[in-house]
Design a protein around this motif. Structure first.
Motif, PDB file in Angstrom:
ATOM      1  N   MET C 334       0.837  -1.200   0.000  1.00 33.58           N
ATOM      2  CA  MET C 334       0.000   0.000   0.000  1.00 33.58           C
ATOM      3  C   MET C 334       0.869   1.246   0.000  1.00 33.58           C
ATOM      4  O   MET C 334       0.556   2.226  -0.652  1.00 33.58           O
ATOM      5  CB  MET C 334      -0.888   0.015   1.236  1.00 33.58           C
ATOM      6  N   GLY C 388       1.026  10.548   6.792  1.00 29.24           N
ATOM      7  CA  GLY C 388       0.146   9.437   7.178  1.00 29.24           C
ATOM      8  C   GLY C 388      -1.040   9.913   7.979  1.00 29.24           C
ATOM      9  O   GLY C 388      -1.472   9.249   8.923  1.00 29.24           O
ATOM     10  N   PRO C 390      -5.010  10.990   8.341  1.00 28.02           N
ATOM     11  CA  PRO C 390      -6.317  10.905   7.726  1.00 28.02           C
ATOM     12  C   PRO C 390      -6.834  12.306   7.453  1.00 28.02           C
ATOM     13  O   PRO C 390      -6.431  13.233   8.155  1.00 28.02           O
ATOM     14  CB  PRO C 390      -7.169  10.217   8.796  1.00 28.02           C
ATOM     15  N   TRP C 396      -3.437   4.776   5.621  1.00 29.10           N
ATOM     16  CA  TRP C 396      -3.695   3.329   5.644  1.00 29.10           C
ATOM     17  C   TRP C 396      -2.426   2.527   5.513  1.00 29.10           C
ATOM     18  O   TRP C 396      -2.287   1.465   6.124  1.00 29.10           O
ATOM     19  CB  TRP C 396      -4.686   2.934   4.559  1.00 29.10           C
ATOM     20  N   LYS C 398       0.444   3.385   6.617  1.00 28.84           N
ATOM     21  CA  LYS C 398       1.078   3.429   7.936  1.00 28.84           C
ATOM     22  C   LYS C 398       0.340   2.481   8.901  1.00 28.84           C
ATOM     23  O   LYS C 398       0.959   1.809   9.715  1.00 28.84           O
ATOM     24  CB  LYS C 398       1.067   4.849   8.490  1.00 28.84           C
ATOM     25  N   TRP C 399      -0.948   2.483   8.773  1.00 28.77           N
ATOM     26  CA  TRP C 399      -1.761   1.601   9.615  1.00 28.77           C
ATOM     27  C   TRP C 399      -1.310   0.166   9.456  1.00 28.77           C
ATOM     28  O   TRP C 399      -0.994  -0.535  10.423  1.00 28.77           O
ATOM     29  CB  TRP C 399      -3.236   1.767   9.252  1.00 28.77           C
ATOM     30  N   TYR C 400      -1.232  -0.296   8.216  1.00 27.59           N
ATOM     31  CA  TYR C 400      -0.877  -1.703   8.007  1.00 27.59           C
ATOM     32  C   TYR C 400       0.561  -1.994   8.383  1.00 27.59           C
ATOM     33  O   TYR C 400       0.873  -3.081   8.878  1.00 27.59           O
ATOM     34  CB  TYR C 400      -1.174  -2.121   6.568  1.00 27.59           C
ATOM     35  N   LEU C 402       2.138  -0.581  10.762  1.00 27.25           N
ATOM     36  CA  LEU C 402       2.141  -0.690  12.225  1.00 27.25           C
ATOM     37  C   LEU C 402       1.524  -2.004  12.671  1.00 27.25           C
ATOM     38  O   LEU C 402       2.024  -2.658  13.584  1.00 27.25           O
ATOM     39  CB  LEU C 402       1.384   0.484  12.838  1.00 27.25           C
ATOM     40  N   VAL C 403       0.434  -2.384  12.008  1.00 29.90           N
ATOM     41  CA  VAL C 403      -0.173  -3.672  12.356  1.00 29.90           C
ATOM     42  C   VAL C 403       0.829  -4.795  12.105  1.00 29.90           C
ATOM     43  O   VAL C 403       0.987  -5.708  12.917  1.00 29.90           O
ATOM     44  CB  VAL C 403      -1.466  -3.896  11.541  1.00 29.90           C
ATOM     45  N   PHE C 472      -7.769   7.392   0.188  1.00 31.11           N
ATOM     46  CA  PHE C 472      -8.201   7.111   1.554  1.00 31.11           C
ATOM     47  C   PHE C 472      -9.469   6.267   1.541  1.00 31.11           C
ATOM     48  O   PHE C 472      -9.648   5.377   2.363  1.00 31.11           O
ATOM     49  CB  PHE C 472      -8.451   8.432   2.284  1.00 31.11           C
ATOM     50  N   ALA C 475      -9.096   2.384   0.180  1.00 33.12           N
ATOM     51  CA  ALA C 475      -8.231   1.449   0.891  1.00 33.12           C
ATOM     52  C   ALA C 475      -8.825   0.045   0.949  1.00 33.12           C
ATOM     53  O   ALA C 475      -8.110  -0.947   0.842  1.00 33.12           O
ATOM     54  CB  ALA C 475      -7.981   1.974   2.300  1.00 33.12           C
ATOM     55  N   ASP C 476     -10.134   0.000   1.073  1.00 31.31           N
ATOM     56  CA  ASP C 476     -10.761  -1.309   1.223  1.00 31.31           C
ATOM     57  C   ASP C 476     -10.587  -2.155  -0.029  1.00 31.31           C
ATOM     58  O   ASP C 476     -10.228  -3.332   0.034  1.00 31.31           O
ATOM     59  CB  ASP C 476     -12.252  -1.113   1.535  1.00 31.31           C
ATOM     60  N   TYR C 479      -7.084  -3.266  -0.360  1.00 28.98           N
ATOM     61  CA  TYR C 479      -6.818  -4.369   0.556  1.00 28.98           C
ATOM     62  C   TYR C 479      -7.340  -5.683  -0.022  1.00 28.98           C
ATOM     63  O   TYR C 479      -6.655  -6.707   0.001  1.00 28.98           O
ATOM     64  CB  TYR C 479      -7.463  -4.079   1.898  1.00 28.98           C
TER      65      TYR C 479
END
Lengths: 564, 494, 488, 68
Positions: C334, C388, C390, C396, C398-400, C402-403, C472, C475-476, C479
């Motif tokens: 991403m 990063g 919103p 997103w 960055k979100w992933y 971090l996850v 933004f 993202a879905d 993914y």
């Protein structure tokens, strides 16, 4: 009312549309309509959860309305409305857009039913609010804004990390009680703590707010920190350590407030101190404590806005808010002075003014739970707040010795905004039941008992006496042009020096390494060039005899090798 | 007719050569030579086609069966070599006319001699490849050598004479050593037919004479193929010869010598004897590596671009010898495929330089400054050739480099693989010096601002340049056939 | 037309477009028309492949056979599809921008510029759709070579030096390490196919896995992993559209894309996790992220700052890959998309500022934002996306990441990512902040009033900025597209 | 100003005496001490100012200390 529509979207969407409207009255009216519409929408929605979005494998609940979120969302709308009126004559699209986007984000944050939505609004609020500081368009404001933004985004990223850790541990992103024993809880706690200006994490507030524009400070004072109080109340109600933190928070800023010269910075310290009360309320965690925190936040937004508005009007008209340069302004700005004093009375918790009916909830809750140390400190802080916010602000700005400044009264729109805020402050003080009715927990509490009124008046009057005595005896420290070191010294002085030093050392080391390598490579090339260069032995033409000799030598070597 | 192809391969140019000399100077001479070269190419292509389809072709000269008569024996390895040499011969011949007529300044009456010599040289090279007779190799070697001395000395540059003289001495020594080696073998086995030699040698392998023969052949052939440190004759010879001659010799002469090495050590002595018993690889490998490194570094410091490429050739020969000393199918594939690819790249590069010198009269680095802007097509071809030399993907050079590294890794020879890669980077350096100078330096004072080279030069140059690209992607010929040749030489193939 | 027939078109359209550009040397309008048409056609072709790939198809075409069992193969899988979509989406915008920029600055050799650009795009598509390591390597080198003339476009001594560094590092690492790694893989695995779950598991073990991984990671010099990052700042001498599309998107993304491909399809994340071979890589990537950010802080030249920011952001992708968790890999993928849109916006803005005001240093930008509100507004959006925040696409990735870091239980790396966000703020936001809010320097009144850059420059940068916002909300679907890549 | 001050003193005394007139609802024992809130408020404020004055010696810096 539109079913399931998030009121935050009205403000956020409207902020962008506002740019399309022509500058002036049309845009102002449009902007004015937004918080009104938002509040109506909020009012019309029954409590519940709306607007669920499936994202990846998560479910976002972008709108959750309950008692806690309702109170905050409502007061945020009121604050936005006041700010719009206050900024009626402002001709700066940046501030206008930010002034809608930022409240919108704050409303979105308190209405968020999950941590991801909360994070999104959290960051949006951070980014949109910084423009209110930068819009001052001075070098100081630029730097202060940058530091502010770093703190805010720092909070945001910690929240993000906390959310992820929490999600991994629990599989849930619902925003409900988290507690410090939950994995990720600490990260989220610190994230909230930054925005709530916990001691040691507080400096961004005093640093940045006074550097913002006239309107900007009013807006800033309303949302960011209250959003954090909401988040703490939601996620960490009843966390013991919050009582200690809150007590400290209520205490130490008042010392700074006494010696601070910039009156808006005095208010910023005072704000920090008021937040301490709310944090204590959250830390106590009983229905009474939480209600107290919410109610005090509600009241604080209004009287703090009023005070900042009055100081903003002074800044606008007199060109400064330094206590050392002001004085005697009541002659020029009598209405502003009067309204400021309403705000001062409110923050000082005079009976019939708003803080009296809200702060007492917190003190009562502390008392009922037996936190006597905190109680005493909060009392100390109450006296202190009267001292610096209730007396010092109006005294040095409008009275004291006459500075000779003669200026116009504040513009009408500002007076209207201040008037409305003042009316609300008094209204809450006089009719506390109206506010109590929208608090999350039903309470039966009467602030106007004899004991309460008398003791409070005693406290305030004797504090005032102390102030008068000190001023008359000349012990009271004069207002001086100065800055006072706070923890921001760490990142404004120490860190740059250390960072520059370390970076310099690293760069020098790197350069030395590079030079050494370069030198080595040059020597290597020179060595190669000696033999392989144009006139090196391996590149020149050999006499035929030598070539032949070589061939024979090699033949000999081969023969020997093969024979062996 | 088709069964006579092996002999026609040699006879056609051999007959055409004196015809050229007899013809009156003019366009017709070149035309005859050109047609001859084209015919050679056709014959080579047909031969390869037949060999791939049917296997080994044996042709008895004059009807005398081997081992009494001279046998021409064509298998995958030499059919492939024939194609390379004939193809380069033809392309360079197309290039040569303009050079001969306008650059060499040979009196018009002498020009036919150039073509005759060229054809003789071609004859010699083709003969060395096609023959199955050891002594015949020597005969053709002498034909090609003698004619190449003449070709080198024909240039305008007076230094060419010295260079040709040195080449003559060293070449003769090499040839003599080879002759001595062949003689020893004949003494021990009583035959000169290669297949026959291969059959009879094992019985007498453990004798000093055979070992001496082995040594003489090693050094003799190494001299001819310019193995480091016996390469010293080569840079000057290539640098000072006319560009067409350099292009032709650089692309063919040393390759044929390598072929001879393969023939002697794999077919006649057999890989087991040469590398197992005699440990030939113990001599070849270090010399190859030293040659690759040293010659690449020398090339970096050269200012005469032609001489630079000559040193680069020495390094490239090192790669081929390296492939051979890996003694594996992959290694040999790399070596044989590099014979082909190197012919393409060096042909392109030298011809491009020929175009440059045709226009600006020099090929030194300082004189070539800014030449990229006035001769974009020429330098374009040079860049392609250079990329191929570096071994960039999508060029022929990548193919051989791929197999070479593969071969080294298969044997687990890490450092060798690394050295190969590292020296490719040295090639980047010396090629890019030229590219930068040609494209970014301002033109030197006083250089005539003539335009692009004539089409007659550009077309052959670009033919080879495009071949570099084509064979970088479609590797069925340069790697596929090379693999079959390698299998044939190692005796492991189908 | 089925996907198999369309697939080669994606490669040939840019080449064909290069050919037509060459034909129209003397006619700028036709030449630029060929560029634009080619870019739009490519966009259509690439996106026509998307539905099939999203539903699980893997169209594959063999072009040639390089060696027995080793074809030149084009094959589309989600990761490559994503990368190709990014390149195809941004090429038309960049072409439009190039036209504005190159004409606005009256650059020389425009035909050569457009030809090389088209070839570079073809190479990028080739990398995206490469079906095996060899094909990838071939297009990788083609990309290096086709961009060399673009880097040295100005022909100055500085450009020449930069070109040397560019070629030296990129060719040096790819030939020195990457080729070796590929051949080694071929020797041990007997195949170079990209296969879900990797091809190396069980074929190689012990410390050699580390060595091979190092060869790959440092061999892919385009990923600008420290210490092989120097070519990227050096390449900034190129005209800005080149920096924008190639050095913020195509070339560098080709690098990190290759890193992801190698980790996901050659090593396989399970294999890496089991052997732990990538743990050193995490730290190298983390160090790259931080150090490059610090360097960016010290750079006053806008493009240099953006270049170091790119180095840092590329580190994110490598970091995501090195985590060897599926979320990390998705985050890295991403990041390719999100950073592409963000950074191209920033470079567009830098170029627009140069075109309109001839300013190159951050310290010269005071007050410029009020004269160029669209440019600076777009810069702000791009910067926020890269940080990063919103509601911009960058949040997103960055979100992933971090996850992914949390999944790998690498807390320190999480801290690095968070710290890096703050550093991003510190070096990116001063540009719009100073542009909008700082007072214009005194004494500049006599100069010609500065206005926005030509429309051809401003429109693309607004579009890419909007793209950041649009992503933004995409993202879905991104993914959903990427999720299968780590499934065996 | 003087009237102001003496008025304030008067109010203070009245309020202090007010403690005698009603029954105080105290949660903590100290709350029921005579005039607790009055003298506590006074002492707190004096302490606040005196402490703050001392603090100034440590933390006060020139206005341009941070240089921006």
């Amino acid at each position: 009312m539109i079913d399931g529509l998030n009121p935050a979207l009205i403000l956020i969407g409207g902020s962008l549309l506002a740019l399309l409207a022509p500058q002036g009255r049309a845009r102002n009216l449009f902007m004015l309509a937004l918080p009104v519409l938002g509040a109506l929408q909020l009012w019309g929605l029954p409590y519940g959860e709306y607007a669920r979005i499936e994202l990846f494998d998560l479910t976002l609940t972008t709108l959750r309305l309950d008692g806690l979120s309702f109170a905050f969302a409502l007061v945020f709308h009121i604050a936005a409305l006041l700010a719009i009126i206050y900024a009626w004559r402002l001709d700066d699209p940046v501030q206008q857009v930010a002034g809608l986007l930022y409240p919108g984000a704050a409303v979105g944050a308190v209405l968020a039913g999950d941590l991801v939505t909360l994070f999104i609004c959290w960051e949006l609020a951070a980014v949109s609010s910084v423009f209110l500081i930068w819009a001052r368009r001075t070098q100081r404001a630029y730097h202060a804004g940058m530091r502010y933004l770093l703190a805010q985004i720092g909070s945001g990223v910690l929240l993000l990390a906390g959310v992820i850790v929490h999600l991994r541990a629990t599989g849930s992103i619902t925003f409900e009680h988290l507690g410090l024993d939950s994995p990720g809880g600490w990260l989220i706690f610190i994230a909230f703590g930054i925005k709530a200006a916990f001691p040691l994490l507080h400096n961004w507030l005093q640093d940045a707010y006074p550097e913002a524009t006239v309107t900007g400070t009013v807006l800033l004072s309303a949302f960011t920190t209250k959003m954090a109080i909401y988040a703490l109340a939601r996620g960490f109600a009843g966390t013991e350590s919050l009582i200690t933190i809150g007590t400290l928070m209520a205490m130490f800023p008042i010392f700074y407030a006494v010696i601070e010269n910039d009156l808006r910075r005095v208010l910023a310290y005072s704000m920090n101190n008021q937040l301490g009360f709310m944090v204590v309320g959250v830390g106590i965690g009983t229905p009474l404590g939480l209600d107290g925190a919410v109610a005090h936040a509600f009241a604080d937004i209004l009287f703090k806005a009023l005070l900042f508005m009055s100081m903003g009007a002074v800044l606008l008209r007199a060109g400064t808010v330094n206590g050392s340069e002001l004085g005697g302004l009541y002659k020029s700005m009598p209405l502003t002075a009067g309204l400021c004093m309403v705000g001062a009375a409110s923050i000082s918790a005079f009976p019939l003014f708003s803080a009296f009916v809200t702060k007492s909830l917190i003190l009562e809750a502390a008392a009922r739970e037996g936190h006597w140390v905190s109680f005493l400190f909060l009392l100390f802080a109450s006296a202190g707040v009267f001292h610096h916010a209730g007396i010092k602000i109006p005294f040095f700005a409008f009275f004291a010795h006459d500075s000779g400044i003669r200026c116009e009264e504040a513009p009408r729109n500002m007076l209207v905004a201040m008037g409305l805020a003042a009316a609300l402050c008094v209204g809450i003080g006089v009719f506390p039941e109206a506010l109590y009715a929208i608090l999350p927990y039903p309470i039966a509490f009467d602030p106007y008992t004899t004991t309460h009124v008398v003791t409070q008046l005693q406290l305030l009057a004797w504090s005032a006496l102390a102030f008068s005595v000190l001023v008359r005896t000349g012990i009271y420290p004069p207002e001086l042009r100065s800055v006072n070191l706070d923890f921001d010294w760490g990142y404004r002085k120490l860190m740059p020096v250390v960072a520059t030093g370390v970076w310099g050392a690293v760069s020098r080391g790197w350069e030395a390494f590079n030079t050494a390598v370069e030198h080595l490579v040059k020597r290597l090339i020179a060595g190669l060039a000696r033999h392989h260069g144009q006139y090196g032995v391996l590149a020149t033409t050999w006499p035929t005899g030598s070539m032949v000799l070589w061939a024979v030598v090699l033949l000999g070597a081969c023969l020997i090798f093969y024979y062996l | 007719m088709t069964e006579h192809l092996p002999v026609l391969q040699v006879v056609v140019p051999l007959i055409a050569a004196p015809l050229c000399a007899l013809l009156r100077p003019g366009r017709a001479v070149w035309l005859l030579a050109m047609v001859t070269c084209a015919l050679c190419l056709l014959i080579a292509a047909l031969l390869l086609d037949r060999v791939l389809a049917q296997g080994v072709i044996s042709y008895a000269m004059g009807g005398w069966p081997a081992p009494w008569g001279i046998e021409y024996r064509v298998d995958a390895a030499n059919a492939y070599m024939l194609l390379i040499v004939a193809a380069i011969g033809a392309v360079v011949m197309a290039f040569a006319r303009t050079v001969v007529e306008q650059r060499i300044r040979l009196p018009a009456s002498k020009q036919p001699w150039f073509y005759a010599t060229y054809l003789l040289c071609l004859t010699g090279l083709l003969g060395m490849i096609v023959t199955g007779d050891a002594f015949n190799v020597f005969v053709f070697l002498e034909i090609s050598s003698l004619s190449s001395y003449v070709l080198i000395s024909i240039g305008r540059d007076r230094r060419a004479l010295t260079a040709a003289y040195q080449y003559l001495i060293m070449g003769t020594i090499g040839a003599t050593f080879i002759l001595i080696g062949i003689g020893f073998l004949y003494v021990m086995t009583g035959t000169l037919n290669m297949a026959d030699l291969a059959a009879r040698l094992p019985a007498v392998a453990d004798t000093r004479t055979v070992r001496a023969a082995f040594a003489f052949l090693t050094i003799g052939i190494s001299l001819k193929l310019a193995l480091f440190p016996l390469h010293l004759w080569l840079p000057n010879a290539y640098a000072y010869a006319p560009s067409a001659v350099t292009a032709f010799l650089a692309a063919t002469a040393t390759k044929v010598a390598i072929y001879v090495l393969l023939r002697f050590f794999f077919t006649i002595f057999g890989a087991q004897f040469s590398f197992g018993t005699m440990r030939l690889d113990a001599i070849l490998l270090p010399l190859a590596l030293a040659g690759i490194f040293s010659a690449s570094v020398v090339a970096i410091f050269q200012t005469n671009v032609k001489r630079m490429l000559a040193y680069s050739s020495v390094a490239q020969i090192g790669y081929m010898i390296l492939g051979i000393s890996l003694v594996s199918v992959t290694g040999l594939t790399a070596a044989i495929s590099h014979l082909f690819n190197h012919a393409l790249m060096k042909g392109t590069l030298f011809m491009a330089l020929g175009c440059v010198s045709f226009r600006i009269g020099a090929v030194s680095l300082d004189r070539m400054a800014g030449v990229g802007r006035i001769m974009p097509w020429t330098m374009g071809a040079f860049v392609i050739g250079g990329l191929s030399l570096i071994g960039v993907p999508m060029t022929a050079g990548f193919v051989s480099k791929w197999y070479l590294i593969l071969g080294a890794l298969e044997r687990g020879w890490w450092p060798v693989a690394l050295l190969v890669l590292f020296t490719s980077l040295l090639a980047v350096v010396y090629i890019w010096r030229v590219v930068e100078t040609a494209y970014f330096q301002p033109a030197p004072e006083g250089r005539a601002t003539t335009g692009e080279a004539p089409l007659a030069l550009l077309v052959p140059t670009w033919t080879l340049a495009l071949a570099n690209l084509y064979f970088g992607l479609d590797t069925s010929l340069n790697a596929g056939v090379a693999r079959r040749a390698a299998e044939a030489l190692l005796g492991v193939g189908p | 037309m089925n996907s198999e027939t369309i697939l080669p078109l994606a490669l040939f359209i840019p080449l064909l477009s290069a050919f037509f550009i060459a034909l129209n040397d003397g006619r700028p309008d036709w030449r630029e028309g060929a560029t634009l048409l080619g870019s739009l056609l490519l966009l259509g072709v690439v996106f026509s492949l998307l539905p099939a790939v999203a539903t699980g198809a893997r169209p594959t075409v063999d072009l040639l056979e390089f060696a027995p069992g080793l074809p030149l193969r084009l094959s589309v899988e989600p990761l490559g599809m994503t990368f190709a979509c990014v390149a195809a989406l941004l090429w038309p915008l960049n072409s439009l921008y190039s036209i504005g920029y190159m004409r606005g600055n009256q650059e020389q050799h425009q035909t050569r510029f457009y030809i090389c650009f088209a070839i570079a795009i073809a190479s990028t598509i080739g990398i995206a759709f490469a079906g095996n390591l060899l094909t990838l390597f071939i297009f990788y080198e083609a990309l290096t070579l086709s961009t060399y003339p673009l880097v040295t476009h100005k022909g100055t001594e500085e450009a020449k030096q930069a070109g040397r560094l560019y070629l030296g590092i990129l060719v040096g690492t790819s030939i020195g390490f990457l080729l070796l790694a590929i051949v080694w893989t071929w020797v041990v695995a007997g195949t170079l196919e990209f296969a879900p779950g990797g091809i190396l598991a069980g074929k190689i073990d012990g410390p050699l896995v580390n060595v091979l991984l190092a060869l790959y990671m440092f061999g892919i010099g385009k990923a600008a992993l420290m210490p092989f990052h120097r070519w990227l700042p050096a390449a900034m001498v190129a005209p800005t559209p080149v920096s924008a599309l190639l050095h913020a998107v195509a070339v560098v993304k080709a690098g990190v894309f290759s890193v992801l491909k190698v980790i996901v399809y050659v090593f396989g994340i399970d294999f890496l996790k089991d052997t732990g071979a990538s743990s050193w890589l995490m730290w190298v990537a983390a160090l790259t992220v931080l150090l490059a950010s610090f360097v960016a802080l010290t750079k006053d030249n806008l493009k240099a700052r953006l270049a170091y920011s790119t180095v840092s952001q590329l580190g994110y992708v490598v970091l995501g890959a090195a985590l060897a968790t599926s979320m990390g890999v998705i985050g890295g993928s991403m990041q390719i998309v999100m950073h592409a849109f963000g950074k191209i916006t920033l470079f567009f803005c830098a170029g627009a500022i140069y075109t309109a005001a001839h300013k190159t240093e951050v310290s010269q930008l005071d007050g410029l934002g009020r004269a160029m509100p669209f440019t600076f507004g777009a810069f702000l959006i791009g910067a926020l996306s890269i940080i990063g925040l919103p509601p911009l696409g960058g949040s997103w990735s960055k979100w992933y990441l971090l996850v992914g870091a949390a999944d790998a239980e690498q807390w320190a790396l999480m801290a690095v990512l968070l710290l890096s966000s703050l550093l991003n703020v510190a070096y990116l936001l001063p540009v719009p902040a100073r542009g909008f809010f700082a007072a214009a320097p005194a004494g500049g009144a006599t100069q010609i009033p500065i206005r926005e850059a030509p429309l051809a420059c401003v429109v693309p940068l607004c579009l890419t900025a909007l793209g950041c916002l649009w992503l933004f909300f995409q993202a879905d679907s991104l993914y959903a597209l990427l999720a299968p890549i780590t499934v065996r | 100003m003087d009237q102001f001050f003496y008025g304030l003193v008067g109010i203070c005394i009245v309020l202090l005496l007010g403690d005698l007139l009603y029954h105080k609802h105290a949660t903590f024992s100290f709350e029921s001490w005579f005039g607790f809130f009055a003298w506590y408020g006074f002492i707190c404020c004096v302490a606040l100012v005196l402490l703050a004055k001392q603090m100034r010696k440590v933390v006060k810096r020139d206005e341009d200390y941070y240089g921006d």
